[in-house]
Design a protein around this motif. Structure first.
Motif, PDB file in Angstrom:
ATOM      1  N   ASP A 128      54.609  33.549  48.524  1.00 21.26           N
ATOM      2  CA  ASP A 128      53.391  32.822  47.907  1.00 21.26           C
ATOM      3  C   ASP A 128      52.498  33.728  47.182  1.00 21.26           C
ATOM      4  N   LEU A 129      52.859  34.723  46.336  1.00 23.60           N
ATOM      5  CA  LEU A 129      52.027  35.559  45.998  1.00 23.60           C
ATOM      6  C   LEU A 129      52.248  35.579  44.274  1.00 23.60           C
ATOM      7  N   ALA A 130      51.123  35.938  43.482  1.00 27.03           N
ATOM      8  CA  ALA A 130      51.387  36.255  42.211  1.00 27.03           C
ATOM      9  C   ALA A 130      50.444  37.477  41.620  1.00 27.03           C
ATOM     10  N   ALA A 131      50.957  37.968  40.752  1.00 26.37           N
ATOM     11  CA  ALA A 131      50.113  39.214  40.391  1.00 26.37           C
ATOM     12  C   ALA A 131      50.064  38.918  38.698  1.00 26.37           C
ATOM     13  N   GLY A 132      48.721  38.929  38.082  1.00 24.63           N
ATOM     14  CA  GLY A 132      48.670  38.736  36.799  1.00 24.63           C
ATOM     15  C   GLY A 132      47.854  39.831  36.129  1.00 24.63           C
ATOM     16  N   ALA A 133      48.654  40.173  34.983  1.00 23.18           N
ATOM     17  CA  ALA A 133      47.990  41.198  34.039  1.00 23.18           C
ATOM     18  C   ALA A 133      47.197  40.368  32.935  1.00 23.18           C
ATOM     19  N   CYS A 134      45.925  40.669  32.936  1.00 21.20           N
ATOM     20  CA  CYS A 134      44.992  39.728  31.991  1.00 21.20           C
ATOM     21  C   CYS A 134      44.288  40.634  31.234  1.00 21.20           C
ATOM     22  N   MET A 135      44.820  41.472  30.285  1.00 23.10           N
ATOM     23  CA  MET A 135      44.008  41.997  29.213  1.00 23.10           C
ATOM     24  C   MET A 135      43.151  43.118  29.672  1.00 23.10           C
ATOM     25  N   GLY A 136      41.963  42.498  30.128  1.00 22.71           N
ATOM     26  CA  GLY A 136      40.964  43.663  30.695  1.00 22.71           C
ATOM     27  C   GLY A 136      41.119  43.719  32.292  1.00 22.71           C
ATOM     28  N   ASP A 137      41.927  42.908  32.946  1.00 20.12           N
ATOM     29  CA  ASP A 137      41.936  42.807  34.479  1.00 20.12           C
ATOM     30  C   ASP A 137      43.381  42.654  34.972  1.00 20.12           C
ATOM     31  N   GLY A 138      43.316  43.145  36.120  1.00 18.84           N
ATOM     32  CA  GLY A 138      44.428  42.925  36.965  1.00 18.84           C
ATOM     33  C   GLY A 138      44.175  42.121  38.342  1.00 18.84           C
ATOM     34  N   ILE A 139      45.010  41.123  38.447  1.00 15.20           N
ATOM     35  CA  ILE A 139      44.451  40.260  39.615  1.00 15.20           C
ATOM     36  C   ILE A 139      45.854  39.916  40.797  1.00 15.20           C
TER      37      ILE A 139
END
Length: 500
Positions: free
Chosen positions: A288-299
Motif C-alpha cells: 500500500d505504498l507509492a513513491a513519487g518523482a515530482c520535478m523538484g520533490d520526492g515523496i
C-alpha cells in the motif's frame, strides 16, 4: 571486454570542452522545460556541437577511450541476443510493458506489440498508429493504456497537433482492448488536466485505478491551469472500460498562492525544477505504498485508499537534483531509488564537466513505520563511463532484477546505454554489468539511446529511441537465480511482490 579492462572508466577529459563552452553553467542555473523532448509527431533536429567538442569526440574514439560511432560494447557477463529495428512507427521509442509472451513498446507515433516467446527472435504482432507524445504504455488483463502528453485536435488516433491555448484541444489517457493482440481496438479516452506525461496502474479486482502524472501548467492553457499540484485519478471498470472517468485530483503539495506548496525552483533554488505536478509515480500494491518523482520533490505516500492517497514524507535535494524523474522501490520496501533527469534527457551530462553526482540516481533508505516513515538519503549512483558530448545521457527508466536478499537493478541511460548495478549496500552502490552503443553521430547531439531497460522473465528488454527493440541476457552468478522468477504481467511502475 570486462569491466576491469574498460579504459573508459579511467578517462577524465570528456566534457571539458563542454564546460568551457558554458554547458555546465547552463545546466546548473536553469531547469529543464520538460522531462523529455516533445517533438510532436516527428523526431527533433539534432544540435550541432562546437568544432572543439566534435574533435574531442573523434579523438576519444581514435584513442579507444569510447566506442566508435554506433559500435556495440558490453561487459563479458551480458550477451546481446538481437535487435529489431523500428518499422512502421518512425517516432521516438519510449516505454515498455509485458504480459505473458508479449511485450508492448510505446512510440511517439503509437505502439508496437511483440511476441517474445522466442527472445532471440521477437516477432511483430501489431503496430498501431496513434500519434501523441509520449505514449507511455501499460497493460492489465485485456486492456492497454496509452498516455498522451501533446496537445491534439481531438482524442482520436487521426488527430493532429493543436495549440494548448485552444479550449477544444485534447490530452489525456487512451484505452485499447487487446483481447485480439493482432487487432487492438480503441475503446475509450479520458481527458486529464495538463495531459498524461506518464501513468501508473493501481489494479483492483473489479476496477483499475490510473494515477496520471502531468505538469507545467499555464494561465493561457484552458485545460491546464495553475496550481497544478497533484495527480489525476482515473477509475476504469474492467467490464465496462468505456465508462472510465476521472474520480479525483488529490493535492500532493498543498500550499498558499498560485503555485501551490511544491519546490519553488529558481531563483530560490537555482538549477532545480519548480514543482508543478509529478513526472512519474511507482506503486507497491502489496505494501500500500507509492513513491513519487515530482520535478523538484520526492515523496512517499500511502495508497490504502487508492482514490485518496496520503503523503507520508517529502524530500528535496537542492544541491544535486535538477528534475526528480522516476522512482523504484527495493523488494523489502525499505529503500527507494529516485532518478534525476538533468537536462531533460536531451543533454550530454555523463561527462567530466557534470561529474558523478548530477544526472544520477539518489538512493534513499525508508526508516520508521507506518505514517511516521522517513526518506533518508544514502548515496548517488551514476554510470562509471564518461560519454561523448554528442551523446544525451542521464539516469532514466529501469527495474529490479528479482534476486532474493539482494537489491539489483537494470537501468537505461539513453546513449549511456544500459547499466546493471547493485545497491544492497545503499551507501556504496556499484555496477556489475553494462551494454552500450557508441555515439550516434560525432558532430551532432541527437536524442537517442535506451529509453527503458527492464528485466522480465529471464531477459533484459530495452526500447532504444532510434535503434529499436533490443534483447539481452545476463550470465552472472549474482543474477542467475532471477531466471526462476516468472511473472504473468509486468508494468514496471506497478511493482510486483517477487518473494513472500
Amino acid at each position: 571486454m570486462t569491466l576491469s579492462q574498460d579504459p573508459r572508466t579511467r578517462r577524465r577529459r570528456l566534457g571539458v570542452a563542454a564546460a568551457a563552452a558554458g554547458l555546465l553553467a547552463a545546466l546548473l542555473t536553469t531547469a529543464p522545460a520538460s522531462a523529455t523532448p516533445d517533438p510532436g509527431d516527428s523526431p527533433a533536429a539534432g544540435q550541432r556541437v562546437s568544432q572543439s567538442e566534435a574533435a574531442e569526440v573523434r579523438g576519444a574514439i581514435a584513442d579507444g577511450e569510447i566506442p566508435g560511432q554506433d559500435e556495440i560494447v558490453h561487459s563479458a557477463n551480458i550477451e546481446h541476443l538481437t535487435n529489431v529495428p523500428k518499422d512502421a512507427l518512425p517516432g521516438y521509442n519510449t516505454d515498455l510493458a509485458f504480459q505473458g509472451r508479449y511485450a508492448y513498446a510505446g512510440n511517439y507515433d503509437g505502439f508496437r506489440i511483440f511476441d517474445i516467446s522466442n527472445p532471440k527472435a521477437p516477432r511483430t504482432v501489431a503496430q498501431v498508429l496513434c500519434p501523441g507524445s509520449q505514449n507511455d504504455v501499460s497493460v492489465s488483463g485485456n486492456l492497454l493504456f496509452l498516455s498522451t502528453d501533446s496537445s491534439r485536435s481531438d482524442n482520436s488516433c487521426a488527430s493532429t497537433t493543436q495549440p494548448a491555448t485552444e479550449k477544444s484541444s485534447w490530452e489525456g489517457m487512451k484505452i485499447f482492448d487487446i483481447s485480439d493482440k493482432a487487432n487492438p481496438k480503441y475503446v475509450a479516452a479520458v481527458e486529464t488536466a495538463c495531459g498524461s506525461h506518464t501513468h501508473t496502474l493501481v489494479p483492483e479486482r473489479r476496477d483499475v485505478y490510473i494515477y496520471v502524472s502531468s505538469y507545467s501548467p499555464s494561465a493561457t492553457f484552458p485545460d491546464c491551469q495553475p496550481p497544478h499540484d497533484g495527480i489525476s485519478v482515473i477509475k476504469v471498470p474492467r467490464k465496462a472500460p468505456e465508462k472510465a472517468a476521472v474520480v479525483g485530483f488529490p493535492v500532493l503539495f498543498p500550499g498558499e498562492g498560485p503555485d501551490g506548496g511544491g519546490n519553488p525552483g529558481a531563483p530560490t533554488n537555482p538549477g532545480v525544477s519548480k514543482t508543478t505536478g509529478c513526472h512519474d509515480l511507482t506503486v507497491l500494491p502489496s505494501k500500500d505504498l507509492a513513491a513519487g518523482a515530482c520535478m523538484g520533490d520526492g515523496i512517499l505516500f500511502s495508497i490504502k485508499d487508492p482514490e485518496h492517497p496520503k503523503v507520508i514524507d517529502r524530500v528535496q535535494d537542492n544541491v544535486n537534483f535538477a528534475f526528480w524523474h522516476s522512482a523504484t522501490f527495493n523488494q523489502r520496501a525499505d529503500k527507494v531509488v529516485f532518478t534525476d533527469e538533468l537536462g531533460g534527457g536531451g543533454a550530454a551530462t555523463c561527462n567530466a564537466a557534470i561529474g558523478p553526482d548530477r544526472g544520477a540516481d539518489g538512493i534513499y533508505d525508508i526508516t520508521g513505520r507506518g505514517d511516521h516513515r522517513k526518506l533518508v538519503f544514502r548515496s548517488y549512483y551514476k554510470i562509471p563511463r564518461y560519454q561523448a558530448d554528442t551523446e544525451n545521457c542521464v539516469a532514466h527508466n529501469g527495474s529490479l532484477i528479482p534476486v532474493k536478499g539482494r537489491d539489483l537493478m537494470v537501468q537505461a541511460w539513453y546513449q549511456g546505454g544500459i547499466s546493471v548495478w547493485d545497491f544492497t549496500d545503499s551507501a556504496h552502490p556499484h555496477e556489475i554489468a553494462y551494454f552500450e552503443r557508441g555515439p550516434l553521430t560525432t558532430d551532432t547531439l541527437q536524442v537517442a539511446g535506451s529509453w527503458s531497460a527492464y528485466y522480465y522473465n529471464g531477459y533484459i528488454y530495452s526500447n532504444d529511441i532510434s535503434k529499436g527493440f533490443d534483447v539481452l541476457k545476463l550470465h552472472d552468478r549474482r543474477t542467475d537465480s532471477a531466471r526462476r522468477v516468472h511473472l504473468p504481467e509486468l508494468n514496471v511502475q506497478t511493482q510486483p511482490e517477487y518473494f513472500d
